[in-house]
Design a protein around this motif. Structure first.
Motif, PDB file in Angstrom:
ATOM      1  N   PHE A 161       0.855  -1.186   0.000  1.00 49.15           N
ATOM      2  CA  PHE A 161       0.000   0.000   0.000  1.00 49.15           C
ATOM      3  C   PHE A 161       0.899   1.247   0.000  1.00 49.15           C
ATOM      4  O   PHE A 161       0.731   2.171  -0.795  1.00 49.15           O
ATOM      5  CB  PHE A 161      -0.845  -0.058   1.281  1.00 49.15           C
ATOM      6  CG  PHE A 161      -2.084   0.793   1.301  1.00 49.15           C
ATOM      7  CD1 PHE A 161      -3.241   0.378   0.677  1.00 49.15           C
ATOM      8  CD2 PHE A 161      -2.104   1.993   2.012  1.00 49.15           C
ATOM      9  CE1 PHE A 161      -4.400   1.135   0.746  1.00 49.15           C
ATOM     10  CE2 PHE A 161      -3.261   2.756   2.084  1.00 49.15           C
ATOM     11  CZ  PHE A 161      -4.411   2.329   1.453  1.00 49.15           C
ATOM     12  N   ALA A 162       1.926   1.217   0.858  1.00 54.04           N
ATOM     13  CA  ALA A 162       2.836   2.361   0.992  1.00 54.04           C
ATOM     14  C   ALA A 162       3.672   2.563  -0.267  1.00 54.04           C
ATOM     15  O   ALA A 162       3.788   3.685  -0.785  1.00 54.04           O
ATOM     16  CB  ALA A 162       3.757   2.141   2.191  1.00 54.04           C
ATOM     17  N   VAL A 163       4.246   1.472  -0.750  1.00 53.24           N
ATOM     18  CA  VAL A 163       5.121   1.567  -1.922  1.00 53.24           C
ATOM     19  C   VAL A 163       4.366   2.207  -3.088  1.00 53.24           C
ATOM     20  O   VAL A 163       4.873   3.083  -3.785  1.00 53.24           O
ATOM     21  CB  VAL A 163       5.636   0.159  -2.306  1.00 53.24           C
ATOM     22  CG1 VAL A 163       6.189   0.145  -3.721  1.00 53.24           C
ATOM     23  CG2 VAL A 163       6.689  -0.300  -1.308  1.00 53.24           C
ATOM     24  N   SER A 164       3.120   1.751  -3.266  1.00 53.21           N
ATOM     25  CA  SER A 164       2.345   2.273  -4.384  1.00 53.21           C
ATOM     26  C   SER A 164       1.890   3.707  -4.140  1.00 53.21           C
ATOM     27  O   SER A 164       1.824   4.515  -5.077  1.00 53.21           O
ATOM     28  CB  SER A 164       1.146   1.378  -4.638  1.00 53.21           C
ATOM     29  OG  SER A 164       0.327   1.959  -5.604  1.00 53.21           O
ATOM     30  N   ALA A 165       1.592   4.042  -2.894  1.00 51.71           N
ATOM     31  CA  ALA A 165       1.204   5.421  -2.584  1.00 51.71           C
ATOM     32  C   ALA A 165       2.323   6.370  -3.020  1.00 51.71           C
ATOM     33  O   ALA A 165       2.079   7.392  -3.674  1.00 51.71           O
ATOM     34  CB  ALA A 165       0.927   5.572  -1.087  1.00 51.71           C
ATOM     35  N   TYR A 166       3.549   6.016  -2.682  1.00 57.54           N
ATOM     36  CA  TYR A 166       4.695   6.840  -3.071  1.00 57.54           C
ATOM     37  C   TYR A 166       4.933   6.800  -4.585  1.00 57.54           C
ATOM     38  O   TYR A 166       5.082   7.840  -5.223  1.00 57.54           O
ATOM     39  CB  TYR A 166       5.955   6.385  -2.323  1.00 57.54           C
ATOM     40  CG  TYR A 166       6.092   7.030  -0.966  1.00 57.54           C
ATOM     41  CD1 TYR A 166       5.314   6.596   0.104  1.00 57.54           C
ATOM     42  CD2 TYR A 166       6.976   8.082  -0.751  1.00 57.54           C
ATOM     43  CE1 TYR A 166       5.426   7.189   1.352  1.00 57.54           C
ATOM     44  CE2 TYR A 166       7.094   8.682   0.497  1.00 57.54           C
ATOM     45  CZ  TYR A 166       6.316   8.232   1.545  1.00 57.54           C
ATOM     46  OH  TYR A 166       6.422   8.824   2.773  1.00 57.54           O
ATOM     47  N   ALA A 167       4.972   5.584  -5.142  1.00 56.66           N
ATOM     48  CA  ALA A 167       5.307   5.454  -6.567  1.00 56.66           C
ATOM     49  C   ALA A 167       4.286   6.166  -7.437  1.00 56.66           C
ATOM     50  O   ALA A 167       4.638   6.864  -8.394  1.00 56.66           O
ATOM     51  CB  ALA A 167       5.405   3.977  -6.946  1.00 56.66           C
ATOM     52  N   SER A 168       2.995   6.013  -7.094  1.00 57.40           N
ATOM     53  CA  SER A 168       1.976   6.644  -7.933  1.00 57.40           C
ATOM     54  C   SER A 168       1.983   8.152  -7.730  1.00 57.40           C
ATOM     55  O   SER A 168       1.773   8.917  -8.684  1.00 57.40           O
ATOM     56  CB  SER A 168       0.602   6.056  -7.618  1.00 57.40           C
ATOM     57  OG  SER A 168       0.224   6.421  -6.306  1.00 57.40           O
ATOM     58  N   GLY A 169       2.245   8.580  -6.485  1.00 57.35           N
ATOM     59  CA  GLY A 169       2.323  10.020  -6.216  1.00 57.35           C
ATOM     60  C   GLY A 169       3.460  10.658  -6.993  1.00 57.35           C
ATOM     61  O   GLY A 169       3.313  11.744  -7.567  1.00 57.35           O
ATOM     62  N   GLY A 185       1.865   2.528  -9.863  1.00 59.59           N
ATOM     63  CA  GLY A 185       2.023   2.252  -8.432  1.00 59.59           C
ATOM     64  C   GLY A 185       1.746   0.793  -8.124  1.00 59.59           C
ATOM     65  O   GLY A 185       2.500   0.131  -7.394  1.00 59.59           O
ATOM     66  N   ALA A 186       0.663   0.268  -8.714  1.00 61.35           N
ATOM     67  CA  ALA A 186       0.295  -1.123  -8.468  1.00 61.35           C
ATOM     68  C   ALA A 186       1.380  -2.059  -9.009  1.00 61.35           C
ATOM     69  O   ALA A 186       1.722  -3.062  -8.378  1.00 61.35           O
ATOM     70  CB  ALA A 186      -1.054  -1.435  -9.114  1.00 61.35           C
ATOM     71  N   ALA A 187       1.943  -1.707 -10.164  1.00 61.18           N
ATOM     72  CA  ALA A 187       2.981  -2.555 -10.758  1.00 61.18           C
ATOM     73  C   ALA A 187       4.229  -2.571  -9.875  1.00 61.18           C
ATOM     74  O   ALA A 187       4.824  -3.634  -9.642  1.00 61.18           O
ATOM     75  CB  ALA A 187       3.329  -2.055 -12.163  1.00 61.18           C
ATOM     76  N   VAL A 190      -2.568  -5.820  -5.708  1.00 60.16           N
ATOM     77  CA  VAL A 190      -3.915  -5.439  -5.249  1.00 60.16           C
ATOM     78  C   VAL A 190      -3.823  -4.380  -4.148  1.00 60.16           C
ATOM     79  O   VAL A 190      -4.520  -3.355  -4.193  1.00 60.16           O
ATOM     80  CB  VAL A 190      -4.685  -6.684  -4.757  1.00 60.16           C
ATOM     81  CG1 VAL A 190      -5.952  -6.280  -4.005  1.00 60.16           C
ATOM     82  CG2 VAL A 190      -5.038  -7.584  -5.931  1.00 60.16           C
ATOM     83  N   ALA A 191      -2.934  -4.601  -3.174  1.00 54.35           N
ATOM     84  CA  ALA A 191      -2.761  -3.593  -2.126  1.00 54.35           C
ATOM     85  C   ALA A 191      -2.301  -2.282  -2.751  1.00 54.35           C
ATOM     86  O   ALA A 191      -2.671  -1.190  -2.307  1.00 54.35           O
ATOM     87  CB  ALA A 191      -1.754  -4.075  -1.081  1.00 54.35           C
ATOM     88  N   GLY A 192      -1.488  -2.400  -3.804  1.00 56.26           N
ATOM     89  CA  GLY A 192      -0.958  -1.222  -4.474  1.00 56.26           C
ATOM     90  C   GLY A 192      -2.045  -0.333  -5.067  1.00 56.26           C
ATOM     91  O   GLY A 192      -1.946   0.904  -5.016  1.00 56.26           O
ATOM     92  N   ILE A 193      -3.082  -0.931  -5.608  1.00 52.15           N
ATOM     93  CA  ILE A 193      -4.168  -0.111  -6.167  1.00 52.15           C
ATOM     94  C   ILE A 193      -4.751   0.767  -5.056  1.00 52.15           C
ATOM     95  O   ILE A 193      -4.973   1.967  -5.229  1.00 52.15           O
ATOM     96  CB  ILE A 193      -5.268  -1.007  -6.780  1.00 52.15           C
ATOM     97  CG1 ILE A 193      -4.686  -1.887  -7.890  1.00 52.15           C
ATOM     98  CG2 ILE A 193      -6.400  -0.143  -7.328  1.00 52.15           C
ATOM     99  CD1 ILE A 193      -5.671  -2.907  -8.435  1.00 52.15           C
ATOM    100  N   GLY A 194      -4.983   0.138  -3.900  1.00 46.49           N
ATOM    101  CA  GLY A 194      -5.524   0.901  -2.768  1.00 46.49           C
ATOM    102  C   GLY A 194      -4.597   2.014  -2.331  1.00 46.49           C
ATOM    103  O   GLY A 194      -5.037   3.137  -2.054  1.00 46.49           O
TER     104      GLY A 194
END
Ligand SMILES: Nc1ncnc2c1ncn2[C@@H]1O[C@H](COP(=O)(O)OP(=O)(O)OP(=O)(O)O)[C@@H](O)[C@H]1O
Ligand SMILES: [Mg+2]
Lengths: 248, 302
Positions: free
Chosen positions: B40-48, B65-67, B199-203
């Motif tokens: 969840f955290a990794v994707s929050a940062y990556a997508s941001g 982010g999800a990837a 999946v967590a990454g999407i969130g």
């Protein structure tokens, strides 16, 4: 077809299987008997790659499968049942057969259909197996809801689902009544007539003596006798090991 | 229309559902993870970073982010392959803490219009302003969350009905036996943990964009524990299970402010009681089986 070369398995100080060599021929029903704790189940586990061997080799159809991961052993053509019934209780009877059934077909299909195919694919072979096991009307029941005898039959069907050439049966008659044992004998013979090779681990003597072509006897992990059922029955070493006394 | 409070609650439920589904996937293959918040955290940062710093469009940033989270899942899955049970659980916990501590020192800023933008260590990552710049309302964003959640849920439910779904259940129930049915258990586990990361990454991506601000301490272990508990409460027999868990906790306990200050106690007690009386949750395999049979019978009766 199956060769064990000086196979050994030690658990700490226990020599569960000790320098065991034997050869099972194509199309044979080979019996493996011995007192409790003599290493029969351990032998089956070693053949299937459930745990690593201490030393020795397992060769199947000329191919060295010693310590191969179980899914490779299955792909090579070996199926097994467990002494304590082992099924996927939370899956339906049909699903228990479904996965393995395709693992053979998967060589012929693309990975996409292999993984993501729906429930209808390959119904035929699973249907045949269910009929063979007398479970055709139970296909959609959860495996855990089956009666004991049905679970035993499903387990045999499960072992057959990957279309093995060699079937390892670990005490398939345990807990069965006389009528069920005779049905089991009929099934085992039917499989042999279809070209299956069978390694039968069993305590129920009428079954072993009635269906096998040859028998090996284990005691403390070592082979103490091998021969036709009649020879084994009259072997004094076997009587001593098995019954504790020579005169029983 | 929905009031702001309700929109906020539903958005929260939607985003947390991704962690719940993520933890659920790992539970299906028979392992317990306390670390899904890391993805969840990794994707929050990556997508941001993608939307606020590289100027990517929103959906591309979410997928990116999800990837990245999926890749992080792969990174966790491979070294932990040979450990299971308690040891796997501890490894996931350690991994998540490592990720969180790494974010505490992760700094990557660029100047935009005279202002520094980007992650700044423990200060966090501010101004992920995409949805404000694009003038997307909270209600509209809720629809985006629900659409992505519905799509994710549909894919998982579909996979559960395929052969792959049966394989994953087999791996979870008895990996030794699954191997003996010809299943490559290692491959199944690696793929599942990676998919769970995704999946967590999407969130996580949705969370970053809705809040416009993230900081490492949000992604602490309690987030992962909740995500895990939702599946255990709601049930492991179907992907609806974790969503039921979310609905019960956030939807009923938190939002109605029932039990107010005692909520965490009630929640903890609920988990404990359920683990004893229904170890695989309310919608466990047997319950799902009965429901499916009931529906099929009704369908056939019509
Ligand atoms: N996983 C294990 N760890 C330690 N010891 C084991 C293990 N499996 C088997 N053994 C030991 O190895 C020996 C052989 O056991 P095995 O189960 O192969 O016997 P068996 O011939 O199948 O007996 P039975 O007729 O009771 O099924 C026994 O002494 C048993 O205690
Ligand atoms: Mg045994």
């Amino acid at each position: 077809m199956l060769e064990l070369h000086s196979l050994s398995k030690h658990f700490g100080g226990v020599r569960a299987v000790d320098d065991l060599s034997l050869t099972v021929g194509q199309g044979e029903i080979f019996g493996l008997i011995g007192p409790n704790g003599s290493g029969k189940s351990t032998t089956v586990n070693l053949i299937c790659g459930v745990f690593p061997t201490t030393s020795g080799a397992v060769v199947f159809e000329g191919q060295d499968i010693t310590d191969a991961p179980s899914h490779r052993v299955v792909a090579a053509g070996i199926g097994r049942t467990f002494q304590n019934i082992r099924l996927f209780g939370d899956l339906t009877v049909w699903q228990n057969l479904w996965v393995a059934q395709n693992s053979v077909e998967e060589r012929q299909t693309g990975w996409l259909t292999r993984w993501l195919g729906g429930q209808r694919r390959g119904r035929d072979y699973a249907g045949e197996l269910l009929k063979f096991a007398g479970l055709a009307d139970r296909a959609n029941e959860l495996a855990r809801n089956l009666a004991f005898g049905e679970q035993r039959r499903l387990e045999m069907a499960r072992a057959l689902a990957a279309r093995p050439k060699l079937l390892l049966l670990d005490e398939p008659a345990a807990g069965m009544n006389a009528e069920e044992v005779s049905q089991l004998a009929t099934r085992i013979r039917a499989l042999r007539d279809h070209g299956m090779t069978i390694l039968l681990v069993e305590h129920v003597m009428e079954l072993v003596m009635g269906v096998t072509d040859r028998i090996a006897v284990l005691n403390f992990g070592q082979k103490i006798a091998e021969g036709a059922p009649a020879e084994i029955r009259s072997d004094p070493a076997v009587r001593t090991a098995y019954l504790g006394t020579a005169d029983a | 229309m929905l009031d702001d409070h309700l929109i906020g609650v539903l958005s929260n439920m939607g985003m947390i559902s991704f962690i719940a589904l993520s933890a659920y996937l790992v539970l299906v293959v028979g392992e317990i993870s306390f670390g899904q918040q890391a993805f969840f955290a990794v994707s929050a940062y990556a997508s941001g970073i993608a939307s606020a710093m590289w100027g990517w469009p929103f959906l591309a940033a979410v997928l990116w982010g999800a990837a990245v989270a999926g890749l992080a899942g792969l990174l966790l899955a491979i070294p932990t392959l040979r450990i299971r049970g308690l040891y796997f659980a501890i490894a996931t916990l350690a991994f998540a803490e490592m990720v969180r501590l790494a974010l505490e020192i992760f700094t990557y800023q660029v100047e935009q219009d005279g202002e520094l933008v980007g992650p700044n260590g423990s200060e966090g990552f501010r101004d992920i302003r995409y949805i404000y710049e694009a003038d997307i309302s909270a209600g509209e964003f809720l629809l985006v969350i629900l659409a992505l959640l519905a799509a994710t849920l549909a894919i998982i439910l579909w996979i559960e009905r395929t052969r792959l779904g049966a394989i994953l259940r087999m791996v979870g129930e008895d990996p030794v036996l699954a191997r003996l049915q010809g299943v490559n258990v290692n491959l199944a586990k690696i793929a599942t943990v990676a998919a769970a990361g995704l999946v967590a990454g999407i969130g996580g991506a949705l969370y970053a964009h809705l809040n416009t601000y993230v900081e490492p301490k949000i992604f602490n272990v309690m987030l992962g524990v909740h995500g895990l508990a939702y599946g255990l409460i709601g049930g492991l027999g179907t992907a609806f299970g974790p969503l039921l868990g979310v609905a019960l906790d956030i939807g009923v306990l938190e939002s109605t402010r029932a039990f107010s200050g005692y909520r965490m106690i009630v929640f903890g007690g609920l988990v404990a009681v359920l683990l004893i009386v229904r170890p695989r949750g309310l919608l466990d395999e047997a319950a799902v089986y009965r429901i499916r049979r009931f529906l099929l019978r009704k369908h056939a009766g019509d």
